[in-house]
Design a protein around this motif. Structure first.
Motif, short mmCIF file in Angstrom:
data_model
loop_
_atom_site.label_atom_id
_atom_site.label_comp_id
_atom_site.label_asym_id
_atom_site.label_seq_id
_atom_site.Cartn_x
_atom_site.Cartn_y
_atom_site.Cartn_z
N UNK A 17 -11.51 42.80 -78.16
CA UNK A 17 -12.22 42.59 -79.42
C UNK A 17 -11.91 43.65 -80.48
N UNK A 400 -8.50 29.81 -76.97
CA UNK A 400 -9.74 29.15 -76.61
C UNK A 400 -10.12 28.22 -77.76
N UNK A 402 -13.10 27.19 -80.26
CA UNK A 402 -14.42 27.51 -80.78
C UNK A 402 -14.93 26.24 -81.46
N UNK B 349 -21.02 35.59 -79.55
CA UNK B 349 -20.92 34.65 -78.44
C UNK B 349 -19.55 33.97 -78.45
N UNK B 350 -19.13 33.48 -79.61
CA UNK B 350 -17.84 32.79 -79.74
C UNK B 350 -16.69 33.70 -79.33
N UNK B 351 -16.78 34.97 -79.73
CA UNK B 351 -15.67 35.87 -79.48
C UNK B 351 -15.67 36.43 -78.07
N UNK B 352 -16.85 36.66 -77.52
CA UNK B 352 -16.88 37.38 -76.26
C UNK B 352 -16.96 36.52 -75.01
N UNK B 353 -17.48 35.31 -75.12
CA UNK B 353 -17.53 34.46 -73.93
C UNK B 353 -16.12 33.91 -73.66
#
Lengths: 411, 411
Positions: A17, A400, A402, B349-353
């Motif tokens: 991140x 991924x 989103x 949430x979008x970035x870390x999951x």
């Protein structure tokens, strides 16, 4: 050992991140730190060299091991180059909206934890760590046993810079067990490791590919061909073949077998023989080749051999089909080239030869991440899936989806 | 057996170069042929059903095996749908010119030979064959033993259409050894097979992933979460959770665990309890959940369980970090959703999951190739590499570089 990987996995969530700006800053500081600590790297390297000499390693191997001020500067510059690359993480590679208003974005993200298994050359340590870091991945590195002391100090310096920047030092980690059984263990840890990249000899790559539970992107051999078609400009053909063989014979994108169309064999073979022999290339030919020029006969073994040396096998073929068949049977799917002025033949060759890089009227030597414009190179993949051919840091990412809604449910 | 794969490999070279028009024509003819030969398919299917009843297979399994006119028409229509898809082969996904004039094209090509291992449902046979064919791949199929007779007749019909069109029938092939040892053998044939796709139970997928020498794209379990954040619109939250659980509980994108923020637990839990129980869902809660509502206690095992049924585990969490940690620990990287009106929480949430599909304010049930607009679906990949999430026929391709020069050599 498992604890080490747990920590790398945890660290991978942090590096994933980070903003590009921080990554660039850290990489530049890593470069400075390598140069500043050149003395301790050279000291550790001496230990490795002493051990190598004791163990009677070849001079070529010892030269690959050696680190001096100049080579350490090159390692640092390489990190600085990596710091300048475009950050692939976060790039939206596709996006659309569904009828129900759901917004879908396909976004590039780091892979996670990358295990890199390589041999002797200690500069790979900082290169690999830098490439993984810039693409937002944590790495667990396993270098050659011969370079253990050098690698350990290099890693220590890189980790020191991470810590100084309040980042988890486990983002860059060395596999503690440096033996074969360490590798055997690592490639089974699919719970912690997301990708294994083996770089090195055929035996290592075969072992890793066959036994890994973790997905593997391999950098296998290059058994590259140049095919001189009947409609080739023979001057270009000779120039390209010579370049593909002798410009740097020890690398995977060098040509190993020259295929010559029977229709132009009489004209072409004597010319290429003279040019190659002048450059010190040993030639080995098929039976038909021997009817035209006086060279050593090639055996079946030769068509399978990646010489990585100034040796070339030559085969006369009966047209395009025969050439493609030979490449299908003996090639390694790396880089193959046709020399021709015939459009249809060029298209057939481009479409049907199943290699990562297929060339028309150019040397196979161009297969290279740097040449392709990817910046620093992870390697040249001989996988068919995930990444094929020259790999840049883009290939150290996955994606991924989103999906953003405002209360949508499925009917 | 090896001879069979050799022929499939040879056939793969032919199907790889077919124009879209021919592929569409053949797929439509295959669809017609299935309908025309419905009687003989149903006859063969009877044999499988008799055997299944003798072996005392469950009614659910027998129902999945059953083929009737209506289901055969659905299989045919599915082939017709595949025939309408955009052909991915030949698409130029990137292209540029180097300083020296070399033109590089990155072009989508078929993968080659795809092995698909699946269970009972015989309609997968024609679907899989059709998807591979449209994307220019040859396939070797291994269906469930229970469906052997049905699968054999279906394949026979598809091969007849190939032959009638002067194409090698081996483009669509059935693995001759239909036993476990057949699978064991197939997944070692990396010389002939380029990709293995296992679809089925956890045991099959685990076995294939752990033992395959061929790259695997797996379609593994979905342990999906919905997290009701403290800033959620609770009405949306209830609607989304209900939909994710009950709209179709037996599929991989259904929710298995509901995470509820402690701050809104008192208000939310009684509401969701009533809604879920009205739909016949059995609830199991963590200790804190039990303080708010009277349901069965959940065990550690529950957080790991993909029920695929009307059962739901509920956990009260202390904020976003706690929720993400739970998903990291127990999730399967398939589909997870947050319900919130808080922008920062949504982005975190979008970035870390780390899941294939991460949702904000929407049901996890949308993870589906059809819904995403990919047309017919190959499946939902739980791989991180090559293909992730819903797979369309685009994901049955890889790429090569075509490089066109006019005599360039490397300096």
């Amino acid at each position: 050992m498992e604890e080490v990987l747990q920590k790398v996995k945890e660290a991978s969530r942090v590096v994933a991140t980070l903003n590009s700006g921080i990554k660039r800053k850290v990489l530049n500081e890593m470069a400075d730190a390598l140069e500043k600590n050149a003395k301790s790297i050279i000291e550790a390297n001496k230990k490795d060299l002493d051990y190598a000499k004791e163990a009677n390693l070849s001079n070529a191997l010892i030269d690959r091991l050696l680190l001096d001020e100049k080579r350490i500067k090159a390692m640092a510059d390489s990190l600085r180059d990596i710091a300048k690359l475009k950050d692939p993480v976060g790039k939206i590679i596709d996006g659309w909206k569904l009828d129900n208003g759901l917004e879908i974005q396909k976004v590039k993200i780091p892979i996670g934890v990358i295990g890199i298994i390589y041999e002797s050359r200690p500069n790979v340590t900082s290169d690999a760590a830098g490439l993984c870091f810039m693409s937002g991945n944590a790495c667990i590195l396993k270098g050659g046993k011969e370079a253990f002391h050098s690698n350990s100090v290099i890693i220590e310096i890189l980790r020191y810079v991470l810590e100084k920047n309040s980042l988890p030092e486990d983002i860059v980690s060395l596999l503690p067990d440096y033996s074969r059984s360490g590798v055997e263990w690592l490639i089974k840890q699919d719970k912690y490791v997301d990708l294994i990249i083996p770089r090195g000899g055929e035996k290592l790559i075969k072992f890793v590919s066959e036994n890994s539970k973790v997905p593997v992107v391999k950098h296998d051999k290059g058994l590259c061909h140049v095919y001189i078609h009947e409609n080739a400009n023979l001057k270009d053909g000779a120039k390209i073949a010579l370049n593909a063989k002798v410009q740097r014979p020890g690398v995977c994108n060098a040509m190993e077998t020259l295929l010559v169309d029977r229709k132009i064999a009489g004209e072409f073979l004597p010319v290429i023989k003279e040019m190659m022999e002048k450059e010190g290339v040993e030639l080995r030919g098929c039976e038909i080749t021997l009817e035209y020029i006086d060279i050593k006969p090639a055996t079946e073994e030769d068509w399978h051999t990646e010489y990585l040396d100034k040796i070339l096998s030559i085969r006369v073929v009966d047209g395009l089909e025969d050439a493609i068949e030979h490449i299908e049977k003996y090639g390694s799917g790396h880089s193959d080239s046709i020399v021709t002025d015939n459009l249809k033949a060029a298209e057939e060759f481009l479409n049907r030869v199943d290699s990562a890089c297929v060339y028309v009227n150019a040397s196979t030597r161009f297969t290279d991440g740097g040449v392709f414009g990817f910046g620093a190179e992870v390697g040249i993949s001989t996988n068919k899936l995930h990444a094929r051919g020259p790999m840049g840091i883009d290939d150290l990412t996955t994606y991924k989806y989103k999906i953003i809604g405002n209360g949508q449910v499925r009917e």
